[in-house]
Design an enzyme around this catalytic site. Structure first.
Site, short mmCIF file in Angstrom:
data_model
loop_
_atom_site.label_atom_id
_atom_site.label_comp_id
_atom_site.label_asym_id
_atom_site.label_seq_id
_atom_site.Cartn_x
_atom_site.Cartn_y
_atom_site.Cartn_z
CE1 TYR A 20 -4.23 1.04 -0.29
CE2 TYR A 20 -4.47 -1.16 0.64
CZ TYR A 20 -5.02 -0.08 -0.04
OH TYR A 20 -6.31 -0.12 -0.47
CD GLU A 42 -4.74 5.33 0.54
OE1 GLU A 42 -4.62 6.03 1.57
OE2 GLU A 42 -5.76 4.70 0.27
CG ASP A 68 -7.21 9.74 -24.79
OD1 ASP A 68 -6.23 8.98 -24.81
OD2 ASP A 68 -8.36 9.35 -24.46
CB THR A 104 -3.70 3.09 -22.41
OG1 THR A 104 -3.49 2.97 -23.82
CG2 THR A 104 -5.12 3.54 -22.15
CE LYS A 132 -6.23 1.27 -26.01
NZ LYS A 132 -6.44 1.86 -24.68
NE ARG A 157 -5.94 -4.38 -19.62
CZ ARG A 157 -5.97 -4.42 -20.96
NH1 ARG A 157 -5.16 -5.22 -21.62
NH2 ARG A 157 -6.81 -3.66 -21.63
C1 LIG Z 1 -8.61 7.12 -26.87
C2 LIG Z 1 -8.81 6.25 -25.66
N1 LIG Z 1 -8.87 6.81 -24.45
C3 LIG Z 1 -9.05 6.09 -23.34
C4 LIG Z 1 -9.17 4.71 -23.41
C5 LIG Z 1 -9.46 3.96 -22.15
O1 LIG Z 1 -8.45 3.13 -21.75
P1 LIG Z 1 -8.75 1.96 -20.69
O2 LIG Z 1 -9.44 0.88 -21.43
O3 LIG Z 1 -7.39 1.61 -20.17
O4 LIG Z 1 -9.61 2.57 -19.63
C6 LIG Z 1 -9.08 4.07 -24.64
C7 LIG Z 1 -9.21 2.60 -24.72
O5 LIG Z 1 -9.38 2.01 -25.72
C8 LIG Z 1 -8.92 4.86 -25.80
O6 LIG Z 1 -8.88 4.31 -27.01
#
Ligand SMILES: Cc1ncc(COP(=O)(O)O)c(C=O)c1O
Length: 420
Positions: free
Chosen positions: A53, A55, A199, A225, A228, A234
């Site tokens: 843990y 935090e 994003d 993320t 990918k 993950r």
């Molecule tokens: C553009 C985009 N943002 C956010 C996410 C969310 O990621 P997670 O599945 O790890 O929550 C994805 C997942 O495919 C995504 O393609």
């Protein structure tokens, strides 16, 4: 006391893990958001940090025993800042969705106006879908891709921005096959006084490897993320300008998360290190070359590629010109039985529902990790075509299943990996 698994030999889950490993390595993994993480990434994910843990943040924890954890998290932060040239990084988000929600929590108040790409035109759920907390808590307005070229239209985005005066513009996509230039978003955000979030969940590996423009110098905040194209565990991550560091950190913890997953953070640090190696550049560029080769091969068989092709790791394929009766759902199902794994996907202005769809999304990160190159792509296209043309002929589908396994055997991953 010993753990029960040491005495009663409960193998059920480990047998299933072995079955999943076999599925992954004997089939073609073409889901654009997936990859094969390295054994080192997986070792860190399954490490003793599972037990801890922590935090808080390095040097400011609410629990004892965090000296080592602090070093690990600090290393992850240092590596990711170097990888993307960022001022500040938060490596704690449990996922891409958590990263995005933390940014909204930090930068917005409920009811604030935001602009993002519509889900059915390639955006993500967390970019304002009405069924997602983003769309429930904030007033999202969506832009769409152009009716003819199926690409982002910055004139339209600008008009919407001028009309709605968003506090935040969200750039980034989940099934858009084209390069996303950061400058036009930045120009519009500056013109209307909005903040800009980019994003790069899907393309973070391409950005890290120099195969896609880096939005970090332009955006106030970048989320992504790690599992990918970046090929890590993950998880999620947030990069931001230094002036926003406190707001973003507070929004992650204590704003929206509790204890960080330090085992995942250690694995992120491993993945960032791997992505800093020169070979990762080659990998990222090869993903894009493979996607282009696969797209060209599919087009030659009569499929239509949304927007006419791809500049990234993925393509969205309109099945209608190939076979007007064939749905994305049916294609996904029958290809799965042939060991070819991909996902159904709406095409822009799809006449079918999102559960059925007229398209599929295909990505090349996993097969590229396996070592496949342009030469293998026409073969993959041919297998896809044979299965779809013979979808009611179980023997033909089984024939392709065997060929897929033979191809994958030439590009082994996880050959020596045992579930335990
Ligand atoms: C553009 C985009 N943002 C956010 C996410 C969310 O990621 P997670 O599945 O790890 O929550 C994805 C997942 O495919 C995504 O393609």
């Amino acid at each position: 006391m010993p753990w029960p698994s040491e005495t009663n030999n409960d193998t059920a889950i480990f047998d299933l893990l072995e079955a999943e490993r076999t599925r992954q390595v004997t089939g073609l993994q073409l889901i654009a958001s997936e990859n094969f993480a390295s054994p080192d990434v997986m070792a860190a994910t399954g490490s003793v940090l599972t037990n801890k843990y922590s935090e808080g943040y390095p040097g400011k924890r609410y629990y004892g025993g965090n000296a080592v954890v602090d070093d690990i998290e600090a290393l992850a932060i240092e590596r990711v800042k170097k990888l993307f040239g960022a001022d500040h990084a938060n490596v704690q988000p449990h996922s891409g969705a958590s990263a995005n929600m933390a940014v909204y929590l930090g930068l917005l108040k409920p009811g604030d106006t935001v602009l993002g790409l519509s889900l059915d035109h390639g955006g993500h759920l967390t970019h304002g879908s009405p069924v997602n907390a983003s769309g429930i808590l904030y007033k999202f307005h969506s832009f769409k891709v152009g009716a003819t070229d199926e690409r982002l239209n910055f004139d339209e985005i600008r008009e919407l921005a001028i009309e709605h005066k968003p506090k935040l513009i969200v750039a980034g996509t989940t099934s858009y096959p084209r390069r996303l230039e950061p400058e036009p978003f930045k120009k519009i955000a500056d013109e209307v006084g909005a903040m800009m979030m980019f994003d790069i969940a899907h393309i973070s590996g391409l950005v890290a490897g120099g195969a896609h423009p880096n939005p970090v110098p332009f955006a106030d905040v970048v989320t992504f993320t790690t599992h990918k194209t970046l090929r890590g565990p993950r998880g999620g991550c947030i990069l931001c300008r230094k002036e926003l560091a406190t707001v973003i950190d507070k929004a992650v913890f204590p704003g929206s998360q509790g204890g960080p997953l330090e085992h995942a953070i250690a694995a992120k640090a491993v993945a960032f290190h791997e992505a800093l190696q020169p070979s990762f550049k080659e990998y990222a560029h090869q993903i894009v070359k493979n996607a282009a080769a696969l797209a060209a091969a599919l087009a030659s068989h009569g499929f239509r590629l949304v927007s006419g092709g791809t500049d990234t790791h993925m393509m969205v394929v309109d099945l209608q010109p190939f076979d007007a009766e064939l749905t994305g759902k049916e294609a996904q199902l029958v290809l799965d039985t042939a060991g070819i794994t991909l996902n159904r996907n709406s095409i822009p202005n799809d006449p079918r529902s999102p559960f059925v769809t007229s398209g599929v999304r295909i990505g090349t990160p996993s097969v590229t990790t396996q070592g496949m190159r342009e030469a293998e792509m026409p073969l993959i296209a041919e297998y896809i075509v044979t299965v779809l043309r013979n979808r009611n002929d179980a023997a033909k589908v089984a024939e392709v299943r065997a060929k897929v396994a033979q191809l994958c055997a030439k590009f082994p991953v996880y050959a020596n990996l045992k579930a335990r």
